[in-house]
Structure formats: structure tokens, C-alpha cells
Design an enzyme around this catalytic site. Structure first.
Site, short mmCIF file in Angstrom:
data_model
loop_
_atom_site.label_atom_id
_atom_site.label_comp_id
_atom_site.label_asym_id
_atom_site.label_seq_id
_atom_site.Cartn_x
_atom_site.Cartn_y
_atom_site.Cartn_z
N ASN A 106 29.82 40.47 39.58
CA ASN A 106 30.76 41.74 40.03
C ASN A 106 31.28 42.92 38.43
OD1 ASN A 106 32.86 43.64 41.40
ND2 ASN A 106 33.71 43.29 39.17
N GLU A 107 29.95 43.45 39.38
CA GLU A 107 30.18 45.06 38.18
C GLU A 107 29.40 44.68 36.36
OE1 GLU A 107 34.09 47.48 37.52
OE2 GLU A 107 33.08 48.45 40.09
N TYR B 268 34.79 55.32 44.52
CA TYR B 268 36.10 55.27 43.77
C TYR B 268 35.97 56.33 44.77
CZ TYR B 268 37.25 50.30 43.26
OH TYR B 268 37.58 48.84 43.64
N GLU C 95 33.34 48.25 47.16
CA GLU C 95 34.36 48.38 46.80
C GLU C 95 34.65 49.76 46.56
OE1 GLU C 95 35.79 47.81 42.45
OE2 GLU C 95 35.47 45.07 42.74
N GLN D 133 42.12 47.85 47.60
CA GLN D 133 42.67 46.37 47.93
C GLN D 133 43.60 46.17 48.72
OE1 GLN D 133 43.22 44.08 44.19
NE2 GLN D 133 41.35 44.98 42.89
O1 AHR Z 1 39.78 47.29 42.11
C1 AHR Z 1 39.88 47.83 40.26
C2 AHR Z 1 38.82 47.07 40.31
O2 AHR Z 1 38.50 48.57 40.08
C3 AHR Z 1 37.84 46.10 40.00
O3 AHR Z 1 38.17 45.06 39.06
C4 AHR Z 1 36.71 46.30 39.28
O4 AHR Z 1 35.17 45.98 40.04
C5 AHR Z 1 36.78 47.99 39.93
O5 AHR Z 1 36.35 48.67 38.14
#
Ligand code: AHR
Length: 496
Positions: free
Chosen positions: A173-174, A240, A297, A346
Site C-alpha cells: 500500500n502507498e 482524498y 482509497e 473508511q
Molecule cells: O485512510 C487513511 C490512510 O490514508 C491510509 O492508511 C493510507 O493508505 C492513506 O495515506
């Protein structure tokens, strides 16, 4: 001027993968512990440790797929610590999220049980950042091997004899950030290596997802596609919606101005450009669109609620969030030829959550209701739409006031979703349905709106923002006339 939309009822463009309505639950704050897992001895009614109220609520929105255990947590998670008798499981520090003790009571067996109870697909994210190839390989063997092997035998000793079906597996992830701060060239090589040992046992087929770009890091996508595209089924993207600045102040979930409202909508709409540009790169290497863009995400990210642990990412959720969700869904629908899955961040108590809990109490957020209203599009065929829409202006910024998408399900019902972002005035919309279609048996609609921009549900008043039947819809021949209140979501269902 009125908003006009033409829907071609017999021109379909792509299937809207049901996994576009996917979710993400991380070991972060009160998402897993309290939000989902309370343990078998809890006074909160539960099924083998998983709280019943949350379970029932999530079942209603038909969660199709659930990503776990992170997030940043995934690259610090060692799955072997989370199996076997619970009381003997290793305790660790969740260094990334608040430095709290993680007792590993929710591990592989509990997550798979949750997915079975929700009747959804598990999507597991493996550890590349601090885990070994062997560890990842053995996790897949533990979960999916049917027969005699060290990991399958251990699974059986731990109470599960049949293997689980597992399709979606993420290789880290990331990896450009909390997952190892890697360069794309380095990660592409690691991806090639780790994925080699993620085996297909028996008839289980793994859909391998490579860690993708942060926002507009198009070079990451280019390098991954060029150097590892042939070995992946999906490539992820994270974006985001943050009204302010990530480090200097993201903005409040509840206390915001009309300017911030518009900035939020503008930033949510930016998802469209990101998907288009990443897809253009993917198209060069994969013109057949075999590889899915997996937006695992997304969602709003504000400052935490005052007085709460900054590492827990707990935020309230208003009608603004429901509209942000609706804008995303329509964007995802229009890119359904490339976007095969998305996972909002989430599920419970963290970021743009569906559900908030306080001990034994639970409330549904406006975002939950958006998911509930849009679930009709899961697995339906996207219909061709043309629209001429009124703009909504704020200072120098002009945004389309409306967003729309339409789909047809297997029974031939037509489903239309509209998002009206203007917080100041109502909008008239005419929807003309063209093409061969049977006589309509019924037209019904659901409306989600609110009186103020920051209207939200609380434990004292859980139904401030809640869907109601849509009254302002009139049928004239093949055209539907809908009046949308300021800041509203509408889903129409036309049954044949
Ligand atoms: O969703 C919160 C965080 O955001 C996750 O853990 C990460 O993958 C992202 O930076």
C-alpha cells in the site's frame, strides 16, 4: 435555463462493476475495534465478536468488497501474529495510528468471518514495506490451499478446515509513502518479485493489485505499467478530497463556509480528471482495458473532531459528504470501462465513514444514505447520457450545478442518479428518455437533502439527514420533470 438530460435507453456503454461500491476498513482508531469487533464477551449484541447493528446496517447497503487490514497499517502488519488462540496472540504497537496497543484479536479468521456474514468479497492488502516474500506467500497458502501443507495444516489447527475463496490481493500500500518511500522503478521490481509467489491454489484465482499512484503522480503509473503491467490485474490510485491543506489544516467537518463548500465540490470533481489522465497512460500499455484502475482509497479528509485523538482520524459527516459521495459515484460510472473497484475510506468511525459508534450506540451518516440510494447501479449497464446543465458560480469559480448518470438493470428497469451541489437554490431538471423501451409501469424516486450545509446526524438526533420519497417528479410523455432542492441527491427508478 433548465437543466436538460437526454438518456438513450438502448445505448449501453459498460457494466458498472458492483465493486465500485466497495469499502475499506483499517486497524485505525475505532474502525475495527469498537466499530466492527467488540469480542464475544461484549454486552453489545454480536455474532462471534462482530457487532450485530453494524453488520445489519452494512448488509443493507450491499457491501460488495471489503479492503483490509490497511492502509499504512498493512505494511506493518504481520499476519501470523493474528491467528491462533486469541489470548495468546502477540500484542504490538500501532505506530502509525496513535501508538495504541494492537492486541491482534481481529485477524485473518475474524476478517474472513466478517466477509462471510456480509456476503462480500475480501480484498487483502499484503505487506511489502516491512514483510518478507515468504510471509506474503504463506499468507495466501494459509488462506487458499486445500490439502496437506504447513500453512493449510496450521489453518485447520486454528479451526478452519476448508480454504477460503480469495480473489483480491494487494501487493503493498502507498509504496511511495508509508509503504516504504520507494521510487517507482524500485517498487516495480519488488512488485514483480512479490507477486510471483502469490500463488493460485486449486481453482482459486487471485486478482493481483499493484500499489498505484498518489493523486497526480502520472510518472508512477507510467513506470508501473511499462515495467510490470503484464504481471498485474489491477493498479491502484489514491485521492482524498481535502478542502484545505493536508499539513496546515484540512478544514472542519462541521464548521465551514460557503467558499469551503464550493472548494470541496471542486476538489471532489477533480477525481474525473485524475481518472481520465491515469487511464490515458494505462490505455497506451493496455488498450484492451484488461487491467482495472482500482481506486482503493477515496473520500473526504478533514481535521479530526475537537478533543479526539489526532491519530484516530474521527470526523463527523454532513450532507456535504453525501454529495461528495454522489459526485464520485457518477464519475466512477462514467469511467466504468476502466474503473473496476473503488473503496471508500473508511467503513466505521474513520474519515468519510458510513457509520459512527459511541459504545453501544450507532448512527448512520449521510454518506451511508448516499450508498444506500446508489446501490441500485451495482452491476447494471451504464446508459449513454447527454446533458446541458446550468452552472453554479462562486466568485471566479464555476462548477456544473448538477451531475447525472443512468443505468439499466437486468430486468430492464432504468435508474437515474442526480447530484445537485448548489447550496443556495433549487434546480429544475428535465430528463428525456429516448430509444425503444416498454411502457413504464411505475416511476419512483428517493431524495436526500437538508436545510443547512452542515446538517448531520448525531446520537441524540440520528435522522436529521435521512432519505425521503421524492414528490416533485412529473411524467410528460417520455420526459420526467424533477425539481431538486438546493444541495440534494436523487435516485429515480423507472420500472417497465
Ligand atoms: O485512510 C487513511 C490512510 O490514508 C491510509 O492508511 C493510507 O493508505 C492513506 O495515506
Amino acid at each position: 435555463m433548465n437543466n436538460k438530460v437526454i438518456i438513450q435507453t438502448d445505448v449501453t456503454k459498460a457494466v458498472i462493476n458492483k465493486n465500485i461500491y466497495g469499502h475499506f476498513a483499517e486497524h485505525l482508531g475505532r474502525c475495527i475495534y469498537e466499530g466492527i469487533w467488540v469480542g464475544e464477551d461484549s454486552p453489545i449484541p454480536n455474532t462471534q465478536g462482530i457487532r450485530n447493528d453494524v453488520l445489519e446496517a452494512l448488509k443493507r447497503i450491499k457491501v460488495p468488497v471489503l479492503r483490509w487490514p490497511g492502509g499504512c497499517f498493512a505494511d506493518e502488519y504481520h499476519w501470523k501474529d493474528g491467528v491462533g488462540p486469541r489470548e495468546a496472540r502477540k500484542r504490538m504497537v500501532n505506530t502509525h495510528w496513535g501508538g495504541v496497543i494492537e492486541n491482534n484479536h481481529f485477524g485473518t479468521h475474524e476478517f474472513m468471518l466478517l466477509c462471510e456474514l456480509l456476503e462480500c468479497e475480501p480484498y487483502i492488502c499484503g505487506n511489502v514495506g516491512s514483510g518478507t516474500v515468504q510471509e506474503m506467500s504463506e499468507w495466501v497458502e494459509y488462506m487458499t490451499f486445500d490439502g496437506e501443507s504447513p500453512m493449510a495444516n496450521w489453518r485447520k489447527e486454528n479451526g478452519r478446515s476448508a480454504p477460503w475463496k480469495l480473489t483480491y490481493f494487494g501487493i503493498g500500500n502507498e509504496n511511495w509513502g508509508c509503504g516504504g518511500h520507494m521510487r517507482p522503478e524500485y517498487y516495480a521490481d519488488l512488485y514483480r518479485r512479490y507477486q510471483t509467489y502469490v500463488r493460485n491454489y486449486g481453482d482459486n484465482r487471485i486478482y493481483k493489485i499493484a500499489g498505484g499512484a498518489n493523486v497526480d503522480d502520472y510518472r508512477w503509473t507510467e513506470v508501473l505499467m511499462q515495467q510490470a503491467g503484464g504481471l498485474m490485474d489491477g493498479l491502484s490510485l489514491h485521492y482524498y478530497t481535502i478542502p484545505g491543506d493536508f499539513w496546515l489544516g484540512k478544514g472542519s467537518a462541521l464548521d465551514f463556509s460557503e467558499d469551503e463548500w464550493f472548494v470541496t465540490m471542486k476538489k471532489a470533481l477533480h477525481m474525473d480528471e485524475l481518472i481520465a489522465k491515469h487511464s490515458t497512460i494505462m490505455d497506451r500499455y493496455d488498450p484492451e482495458k484488461r487491467i482495472g484502475l482500482i481506486i482503493d482509497e477515496w473520500g473526504t479528509w478533514y481535521d479530526v473532531e475537537p478533543g479526539t485523538n489526532p491519530g484516530f482520524l474521527y470526523q463527523q459527516n454532513t450532507i456535504r459528504d453525501a454529495l461528495v459521495a454522489g459526485l464520485h459515484f457518477n464519475i466512477f460510472h462514467h469511467h466504468a470501462d476502466r474503473v473496476q473497484m473503488t473503496n471508500i475510506a473508511q467503513t466505521v468511525n474513520v474519515l468519510q465513514a458510513m457509520i459512527l459508534t459511541e459504545g453501544e450506540r450507532m448512527i448512520l451518516t449521510p454518506t451511508y444514505h448516499a450508498f444506500d440510494m446508489f446501490k441500485v447501479h451495482q452491476g447494471a449497464e451504464l446508459l449513454s447520457t447527454e446533458s446541458s446543465l446550468v452552472a453554479s458560480a462562486n466568485g471566479d469559480d464555476t462548477l456544473p450545478a448538477l451531475s447525472v448518470s443512468a443505468s439499466k438493470n437486468a430486468q430492464g428497469d432504468i435508474q437515474i442518479s442526480l447530484v445537485h451541489i448548489d447550496p443556495r437554490q433549487a434546480a429544475e431538471v428535465s430528463l428525456e428518455l429516448r430509444g425503444n423501451h416498454a411502457e413504464w409501469a411505475s416511476v419512483s424516486g428517493t431524495l436526500l437533502t437538508a436545510a443547512t450545509m452542515n446538517a448531520h446526524n448525531t446520537f441524540e438526533q440520528p435522522d436529521v439527514v435521512t432519505p425521503v420519497p421524492l414528490r416533485d417528479v412529473h411524467v410528460a410523455g417520455d420526459t420526467l420533470h424533477v425539481k431538486m432542492p438546493a444541495m440534494s441527491l436523487v435516485t429515480l427508478i423507472i420500472k417497465s
